[in-house]
Design a protein around this motif. Structure first.
Motif, PDB file in Angstrom:
ATOM      1  N   LEU A  66       0.679  -1.016   0.142  1.00  0.00           N
ATOM      2  CA  LEU A  66       0.528   0.339   0.291  1.00  0.00           C
ATOM      3  C   LEU A  66       0.668   1.497  -0.083  1.00  0.00           C
ATOM      4  CD1 LEU A  66      -2.991   1.153   0.388  1.00  0.00           C
ATOM      5  CD2 LEU A  66      -2.372   1.410   3.217  1.00  0.00           C
ATOM      6  N   LEU A  67       1.865   1.173   1.056  1.00  0.00           N
ATOM      7  CA  LEU A  67       2.546   2.607   1.369  1.00  0.00           C
ATOM      8  C   LEU A  67       3.345   2.909  -0.879  1.00  0.00           C
ATOM      9  CD1 LEU A  67       4.140   2.516   4.433  1.00  0.00           C
ATOM     10  CD2 LEU A  67       2.264   3.295   3.876  1.00  0.00           C
ATOM     11  N   ARG A  68       4.305   2.032  -0.602  1.00  0.00           N
ATOM     12  CA  ARG A  68       4.700   1.688  -2.253  1.00  0.00           C
ATOM     13  C   ARG A  68       3.658   2.061  -3.488  1.00  0.00           C
ATOM     14  NH1 ARG A  68       8.481  -4.134  -2.151  1.00  0.00           N
ATOM     15  NH2 ARG A  68      10.230  -3.040  -0.857  1.00  0.00           N
ATOM     16  N   SER A  69       3.082   1.683  -3.321  1.00  0.00           N
ATOM     17  CA  SER A  69       1.670   1.751  -4.747  1.00  0.00           C
ATOM     18  C   SER A  69       0.863   3.220  -3.810  1.00  0.00           C
ATOM     19  CB  SER A  69      -0.012   1.381  -4.510  1.00  0.00           C
ATOM     20  OG  SER A  69       1.288  -0.053  -4.581  1.00  0.00           O
ATOM     21  N   VAL A  70       1.620   3.752  -3.149  1.00  0.00           N
ATOM     22  CA  VAL A  70       0.939   5.341  -2.748  1.00  0.00           C
ATOM     23  C   VAL A  70       1.330   5.868  -3.159  1.00  0.00           C
ATOM     24  CG1 VAL A  70       0.545   7.346  -0.732  1.00  0.00           C
ATOM     25  CG2 VAL A  70      -1.334   4.503  -1.068  1.00  0.00           C
ATOM     26  N   ARG A  71       2.987   5.778  -2.934  1.00  0.00           N
ATOM     27  CA  ARG A  71       4.233   6.303  -3.415  1.00  0.00           C
ATOM     28  C   ARG A  71       4.236   6.920  -5.044  1.00  0.00           C
ATOM     29  NH1 ARG A  71       9.330   5.737  -4.255  1.00  0.00           N
ATOM     30  NH2 ARG A  71       8.876   3.377  -3.473  1.00  0.00           N
ATOM     31  N   LEU A  76       3.235   9.325 -10.444  1.00  0.00           N
ATOM     32  CA  LEU A  76       3.161   9.709 -11.427  1.00  0.00           C
ATOM     33  C   LEU A  76       1.995  11.032 -11.719  1.00  0.00           C
ATOM     34  CD1 LEU A  76       2.268   5.971 -12.144  1.00  0.00           C
ATOM     35  CD2 LEU A  76       3.654   7.241 -13.615  1.00  0.00           C
ATOM     36  N   HIS A  77       1.174  10.996 -10.410  1.00  0.00           N
ATOM     37  CA  HIS A  77      -0.011  12.102 -11.009  1.00  0.00           C
ATOM     38  C   HIS A  77       0.648  13.336 -10.770  1.00  0.00           C
ATOM     39  CE1 HIS A  77      -3.462  13.684  -9.851  1.00  0.00           C
ATOM     40  NE2 HIS A  77      -3.238  14.718  -8.871  1.00  0.00           N
ATOM     41  N   HIS A  81      -0.206  14.807 -14.762  1.00  0.00           N
ATOM     42  CA  HIS A  81      -1.333  15.923 -13.947  1.00  0.00           C
ATOM     43  C   HIS A  81      -1.517  17.146 -15.295  1.00  0.00           C
ATOM     44  CE1 HIS A  81      -5.154  16.620 -12.263  1.00  0.00           C
ATOM     45  NE2 HIS A  81      -4.814  17.627 -12.393  1.00  0.00           N
ATOM     46  N   GLY A  82      -2.694  17.622 -15.171  1.00  0.00           N
ATOM     47  CA  GLY A  82      -2.569  18.773 -16.359  1.00  0.00           C
ATOM     48  C   GLY A  82      -2.164  19.415 -15.510  1.00  0.00           C
ATOM     49  N   ARG A  83      -2.001  20.887 -16.206  1.00  0.00           N
ATOM     50  CA  ARG A  83      -1.287  21.976 -15.040  1.00  0.00           C
ATOM     51  C   ARG A  83      -2.317  23.003 -15.531  1.00  0.00           C
ATOM     52  NH1 ARG A  83       2.788  19.368 -16.667  1.00  0.00           N
ATOM     53  NH2 ARG A  83       4.103  18.787 -15.268  1.00  0.00           N
TER      54      ARG A  83
END
Length: 107
Positions: A66-71, A76-77, A81-83
């Motif tokens: 879970l911690l790795r996936s969140v990081r 990636l976000h 992510h659009g600016r």
């Protein structure tokens, strides 16, 4: 989730992820103390054999995932992510075009 591996390796990886999440003061966090206390309480000694050791190891490996996936999701976000709204000149530059010059020096 693949094989669990060694509990010490899981503990070290879990503490590494906590360090990424909390920064330099991760040793002061309640999560750090809880993880260490849990691993110390469920270790196998010569006097007793803990039945819950595999359960704790599985929970720790799940929390590590879970911690790795969140990081990784946050990284990636941030990258993709659009600016917000972009000007026509910026959009044209992204695809390799240039906007035509307007007569009278307006563009």
């Amino acid at each position: 989730m693949a094989a669990l591996g060694a509990p010490l390796r899981t503990l070290r990886a879990l503490l590494r992820e906590l360090r990424h999440a909390a920064g330099r003061s991760y040793r002061d966090s309640p999560a750090y103390r809880h993880v260490l206390a849990g691993f110390r309480a469920h270790r196998v000694t010569s006097e007793k054999l803990c039945r819950a050791q595999q359960e704790l190891h599985f929970q720790a490996a799940t929390y590590l995932c879970l911690l790795r996936s969140v990081r990784e999701h946050e990284a990636l976000h941030r990258e993709y992510h659009g600016r917000g709204e972009r000007s026509p000149q910026e959009v044209a530059g992204l695809v390799g075009f240039r906007l035509p010059q307007q007569p009278g020096g307006k563009g």
